[in-house]
Motif scaffolding. Structure first.
Motif, short mmCIF file in Angstrom:
data_model
loop_
_atom_site.label_atom_id
_atom_site.label_comp_id
_atom_site.label_asym_id
_atom_site.label_seq_id
_atom_site.Cartn_x
_atom_site.Cartn_y
_atom_site.Cartn_z
N THR A 169 43.29 35.66 44.43
CA THR A 169 44.26 36.42 44.37
C THR A 169 43.89 38.04 44.68
OG1 THR A 169 45.71 35.07 43.45
CG2 THR A 169 46.34 37.26 43.22
N ASN A 172 42.24 38.83 48.16
CA ASN A 172 43.31 38.93 48.86
C ASN A 172 44.08 40.43 48.88
OD1 ASN A 172 42.85 36.52 50.45
ND2 ASN A 172 44.36 35.61 49.26
N LEU A 173 44.19 40.95 47.67
CA LEU A 173 44.68 42.25 47.35
C LEU A 173 43.62 43.30 47.99
CD1 LEU A 173 46.21 41.81 43.53
CD2 LEU A 173 47.49 42.15 45.94
N ALA A 176 43.70 43.52 51.46
CA ALA A 176 45.24 44.10 51.91
C ALA A 176 45.06 45.64 51.66
CB ALA A 176 46.42 43.56 50.95
#
Length: 185
Positions: A169, A172-173, A176
């Motif tokens: 997670t 992925n942040l 992003a």
């Protein structure tokens, strides 16, 4: 050229989402999601390698060689050592070591080639930080994944994979953030 790099980062996120959703569906149907995980790691490694081949132009030949080597190793491992439907700790460990190597070489590249500006505003700094973070923290899980699945109790395995999923997670942040900053340019 730059737009191709951003497309590869976006593709990393898309592949991650597809693998997460597919793996979830497998688990909900009480089926093993290890085939999904193994194919996800191969796809991710190839995409990352292509991205770093673009970012590190001087190392393209070596990176393309690593792609070929890992695909051959994946096939050999799947056919003779660790089944595609099982834990492939050898291959995932190789991916992790190579991805960490790419990220460290790219950090060195940034230190020597970037003009004096705020690296926190540079999209590929964040992408590279995501790679370093994810593969650095999960390397030991990947090295010992066969042992983990064969020797730990289900609740202990769950704790290990919660740690892995939290790292995923965060990765992925960070990706992003890189995509967001790329959109602001």
């Amino acid at each position: 050229m730059r737009s191709r790099q951003y497309q590869l980062v976006a593709l990393l996120l898309i592949v991650s989402v597809i693998a997460d959703v597919t793996g979830y569906i497998f688990i909900k149907n009480e089926a093993s999601n290890l085939v999904v995980n193994n194919l996800y790691f191969l796809a991710t490694f190839v995409i990352l390698s292509l991205l770093y081949a673009r970012l590190l132009r001087g190392g393209r030949t070596a990176i393309y060689g690593f792609i070929a080597l890992t695909i051959c190793f994946f096939a050999w491992d799947s056919l003779s050592q660790q089944s595609l439907s099982g834990v492939q700790s050898y291959v995932i460990t190789l991916y992790s070591v190579l991805a960490l190597g790419y990220s460290l070489v790219y950090f060195d590249h940034l230190l020597h080639t970037s003009p004096a500006f705020d690296l926190a505003k540079f999209p590929f700094f964040w992408v590279n930080a995501a790679v370093t973070y994810y593969y650095g923290l999960n390397l030991f899980i990947f090295i010992f994944s066969t042992y983990i699945f064969e020797n730990l109790k289900d609740n202990e395995i769950l704790v290990v994979w919660i740690f892995h999923n939290l790292n995923n997670t965060v990765k992925n942040l960070l990706l992003a953030v890189g995509i967001y900053l790329a959109g602001k340019k």
